[in-house]
Design a protein around this motif. Sequence first.
Motif, PDB file in Angstrom:
ATOM      1  N   LEU A  38      -2.263  20.477  -7.479  1.00  0.00           N
ATOM      2  CA  LEU A  38      -1.071  21.223  -7.872  1.00  0.00           C
ATOM      3  C   LEU A  38      -1.443  22.591  -8.430  1.00  0.00           C
ATOM      4  O   LEU A  38      -0.797  23.589  -8.151  1.00  0.00           O
ATOM      5  CB  LEU A  38      -0.255  20.438  -8.903  1.00  0.00           C
ATOM      6  CG  LEU A  38       0.526  19.259  -8.332  1.00  0.00           C
ATOM      7  CD1 LEU A  38       1.337  18.601  -9.421  1.00  0.00           C
ATOM      8  CD2 LEU A  38       1.426  19.692  -7.201  1.00  0.00           C
ATOM      9  N   THR A  67       2.922  23.951  -3.648  1.00  0.00           N
ATOM     10  CA  THR A  67       3.312  22.548  -3.756  1.00  0.00           C
ATOM     11  C   THR A  67       4.096  22.307  -5.039  1.00  0.00           C
ATOM     12  O   THR A  67       5.090  21.576  -5.056  1.00  0.00           O
ATOM     13  CB  THR A  67       2.069  21.647  -3.736  1.00  0.00           C
ATOM     14  OG1 THR A  67       1.277  22.031  -2.627  1.00  0.00           O
ATOM     15  CG2 THR A  67       2.444  20.202  -3.606  1.00  0.00           C
ATOM     16  N   MET A  68       3.645  22.960  -6.110  1.00  0.00           N
ATOM     17  CA  MET A  68       4.351  22.818  -7.378  1.00  0.00           C
ATOM     18  C   MET A  68       5.776  23.339  -7.233  1.00  0.00           C
ATOM     19  O   MET A  68       6.733  22.710  -7.678  1.00  0.00           O
ATOM     20  CB  MET A  68       3.624  23.616  -8.461  1.00  0.00           C
ATOM     21  CG  MET A  68       3.747  23.004  -9.811  1.00  0.00           C
ATOM     22  SD  MET A  68       2.156  22.934 -10.601  1.00  0.00           S
ATOM     23  CE  MET A  68       2.102  24.481 -11.446  1.00  0.00           C
ATOM     24  N   ALA A  92       7.432  23.439  -4.506  1.00  0.00           N
ATOM     25  CA  ALA A  92       8.181  22.512  -3.668  1.00  0.00           C
ATOM     26  C   ALA A  92       8.729  21.356  -4.504  1.00  0.00           C
ATOM     27  O   ALA A  92       9.876  20.945  -4.336  1.00  0.00           O
ATOM     28  CB  ALA A  92       7.285  21.971  -2.551  1.00  0.00           C
ATOM     29  N   PHE A  93       7.909  20.857  -5.458  1.00  0.00           N
ATOM     30  CA  PHE A  93       8.387  19.777  -6.323  1.00  0.00           C
ATOM     31  C   PHE A  93       9.543  20.254  -7.189  1.00  0.00           C
ATOM     32  O   PHE A  93      10.522  19.532  -7.391  1.00  0.00           O
ATOM     33  CB  PHE A  93       7.246  19.243  -7.200  1.00  0.00           C
ATOM     34  CG  PHE A  93       6.444  18.171  -6.522  1.00  0.00           C
ATOM     35  CD1 PHE A  93       6.963  16.897  -6.352  1.00  0.00           C
ATOM     36  CD2 PHE A  93       5.178  18.438  -6.036  1.00  0.00           C
ATOM     37  CE1 PHE A  93       6.229  15.914  -5.717  1.00  0.00           C
ATOM     38  CE2 PHE A  93       4.431  17.467  -5.400  1.00  0.00           C
ATOM     39  CZ  PHE A  93       4.956  16.196  -5.234  1.00  0.00           C
ATOM     40  N   LEU A 119      12.608  20.360  -5.081  1.00  0.00           N
ATOM     41  CA  LEU A 119      13.113  19.011  -4.855  1.00  0.00           C
ATOM     42  C   LEU A 119      13.896  18.528  -6.078  1.00  0.00           C
ATOM     43  O   LEU A 119      14.983  17.959  -5.957  1.00  0.00           O
ATOM     44  CB  LEU A 119      11.960  18.055  -4.563  1.00  0.00           C
ATOM     45  CG  LEU A 119      12.377  16.607  -4.334  1.00  0.00           C
ATOM     46  CD1 LEU A 119      13.123  16.473  -3.014  1.00  0.00           C
ATOM     47  CD2 LEU A 119      11.185  15.679  -4.333  1.00  0.00           C
ATOM     48  N   GLY A 120      13.326  18.795  -7.264  1.00  0.00           N
ATOM     49  CA  GLY A 120      14.012  18.408  -8.490  1.00  0.00           C
ATOM     50  C   GLY A 120      15.389  19.039  -8.573  1.00  0.00           C
ATOM     51  O   GLY A 120      16.381  18.378  -8.910  1.00  0.00           O
ATOM     52  N   SER A 164       7.948  12.692   4.095  1.00  0.00           N
ATOM     53  CA  SER A 164       8.356  14.006   3.617  1.00  0.00           C
ATOM     54  C   SER A 164       8.593  14.980   4.770  1.00  0.00           C
ATOM     55  O   SER A 164       9.561  15.733   4.766  1.00  0.00           O
ATOM     56  CB  SER A 164       7.301  14.534   2.665  1.00  0.00           C
ATOM     57  OG  SER A 164       7.558  15.862   2.401  1.00  0.00           O
ATOM     58  N   THR A 173      12.335  22.835   1.645  1.00  0.00           N
ATOM     59  CA  THR A 173      11.743  22.078   0.549  1.00  0.00           C
ATOM     60  C   THR A 173      10.936  20.900   1.072  1.00  0.00           C
ATOM     61  O   THR A 173       9.785  20.693   0.692  1.00  0.00           O
ATOM     62  CB  THR A 173      12.845  21.554  -0.390  1.00  0.00           C
ATOM     63  OG1 THR A 173      13.611  22.649  -0.844  1.00  0.00           O
ATOM     64  CG2 THR A 173      12.249  20.811  -1.559  1.00  0.00           C
ATOM     65  N   LEU A 225       6.938  20.325   0.915  1.00  0.00           N
ATOM     66  CA  LEU A 225       6.498  19.131   0.209  1.00  0.00           C
ATOM     67  C   LEU A 225       5.574  18.290   1.086  1.00  0.00           C
ATOM     68  O   LEU A 225       4.556  17.773   0.613  1.00  0.00           O
ATOM     69  CB  LEU A 225       7.730  18.312  -0.168  1.00  0.00           C
ATOM     70  CG  LEU A 225       7.637  17.429  -1.372  1.00  0.00           C
ATOM     71  CD1 LEU A 225       7.358  18.255  -2.606  1.00  0.00           C
ATOM     72  CD2 LEU A 225       8.951  16.679  -1.545  1.00  0.00           C
ATOM     73  N   LEU A 259       1.965  17.211   0.096  1.00  0.00           N
ATOM     74  CA  LEU A 259       1.581  15.802  -0.019  1.00  0.00           C
ATOM     75  C   LEU A 259       0.381  15.494   0.868  1.00  0.00           C
ATOM     76  O   LEU A 259      -0.496  14.726   0.495  1.00  0.00           O
ATOM     77  CB  LEU A 259       2.745  14.900   0.395  1.00  0.00           C
ATOM     78  CG  LEU A 259       3.803  14.645  -0.648  1.00  0.00           C
ATOM     79  CD1 LEU A 259       4.838  13.692  -0.096  1.00  0.00           C
ATOM     80  CD2 LEU A 259       3.173  14.056  -1.895  1.00  0.00           C
TER      81      LEU A 259
END
Lengths: 338, 287
Positions: free
Chosen positions: B19, B25-26, B28-29, B32-33, B210, B269, B273, B277
């Motif tokens: 991360l 990637t961070m 993307a998380f 997603l949140g 994903s 997103t 992700l 992943l």
Amino acid sequence: MRARLIIARLIQAIPVVIGVVVITFILTRALPGDPAVYFAGDAADEASIQQVRETLGLDKPLPHQFLQYVRDLVRGDWGNSLSTGQPVLADLARRLPASLELTLLALLLSCAIAIPLGVMAATSPGSWKDHLCRVLVTAGVSLPTFFTGILLVYVFYYLLDIVPSPLGRLDFIYIEPDSITGFYLIDGALTGDWETFRGAAKQLVLPATTMAIFTLAPIARMTRASMLTALSSDFIRTARAAGLARRKILMGYALRNALLPVVTTLGMVFSFALGANVLVEKVFAWPGIGSYAVDALVASDYAAVQGFVLAMALLFVALNLIIDLVYALIDPRIGFDS
Amino acid sequence: MTTEHAQNQSFAGHVGYVLRANPVTMLAFAMLGFLIICAIFGPSFVPFDPLASGDQILQPPSWAHWFGTDHLGRDVFSRVIVATRLDMAISIGAVALSFVAGSILGCAAGFWGGWWDAVISRGLDMIMAFPLFVLAMGIVAALGNTVENVIYATAVINTPFYARVVRAEVNIRREAGFVQAAKLAGNSDLRVVALHIFPNALPPMMVQVSLNMGWAVLNAAGLSFIGLGVRPPTPEWGIMVAEGANYIISGEWWLAVFPGLWLMFAVFTFNLLGDGLRDIVDPRQRR
């Protein structure tokens, strides 16, 4: 030897075609409620439903129905469309050139952009060019085709006004060219009618670009990956050590080898493209088989939808077959068994 | 116990490392949140009722209506946010179904081989012989035009991808030492497959999920764009773009553009992700 391989590959396609027909048959029988009611139409009474049931053979056991279904397909009887009143096969045949012209042009355009992009990214991995390529490609595949189409219409038709209105294959000021192949561009060129050719080309620009953007990603990605593999292989090192020109190494040796896996991914790209084709045709009111199917879906015209699904599947099988044959032709090492 | 603990820690350390090394990637998380929050709480905090028509029709974006209003005077912003839940539900439902179906089919084909493998693999090949979106159209047309059927259709066209991943992962471990040990210890075949072999296939499956989610969202929206599944006036991104398309040539861009952008955001997103992943679970990326 080559001929035998080609025949072997053709034979391999037979079970696939049978599979496709089986699935379309299952879809025909999976209609909610009684298929006879649907095929008889809204205005049918009890007697005509019974009649339709007998004509369709729905009172017979399933294997029998399947054989009859196959016989009808082979004879060219794909049922009648409720909304146009014409035989489905005739409708599809009339509209197919429009879809093919759009899809093939889009794929050509897509390859023309994606392959140089992939090569550029592979020659300098990790550089800003590489990252740019990755971002462009990911963004391209995240854009829903129908949305890209609408955006392009807004920018190039409404704001800039440099393309004709996004309705159909030809603006009404032009006369349709005599149908030789059904492809307006080719027909226009063949008859020397350059006015029509230009008109048809202008209508094609936006829908073809829309589809090309969507299919860019897999081609560029694959080109980059296989180009990287090719560039790190021994024969390239030898070529470099021998002092060949960079251009010669890149285009003459690396790219020629890297293109083979790209040709194989084209099969998957076709699957995407034929699906995206439906959406693009809807956005641009393109009179191809995709918009025909969408209209049929809305009108619950099942024979037309099933004819469309079957036609698309057969087209896809045929395209895959052509890809495999092309692959064998450009790569002498490949046999079909491997 | 202690080794397990150390392993967990190193895995957490690895995730943290990836991360930190890969801020995308961070991001993307975080995206997603944000989508999940919109899906859960969206309907309760939007400023307007997404179904209530008003007298201000076709207004461009303003302070009161961030994304403008549509031809019935409905607030586009509220509709876009509320639609998140439905679109997510459709794609999560479809992906979950194909995950389960693909796992079962893949395990059967990979573990027992022989006839199971031949029948299942040929069956999946038959599905893959269709252009997938077209097959989904055909399935929805045959089963009936409802949201559930859109979910089933999307699940069917995605199943082969999962089944292939699981089949390959199960197949290479069929004769592995730990499998034979488990069998000798008296476990039934079913138990060995489900508890000992299948968990090994989970990491590549998560990447597949994903990457697949984005595609499932696109597919579902595409189907409703051509009039399948969700029906107006229900807010849904595909339908909203389809409705907005009629106004684009007269210059009312906000009707189609905002739902389209939102849809793109969701797909983007999931694609980001998936790439992230893959970096986490792919051993070749571990250093």
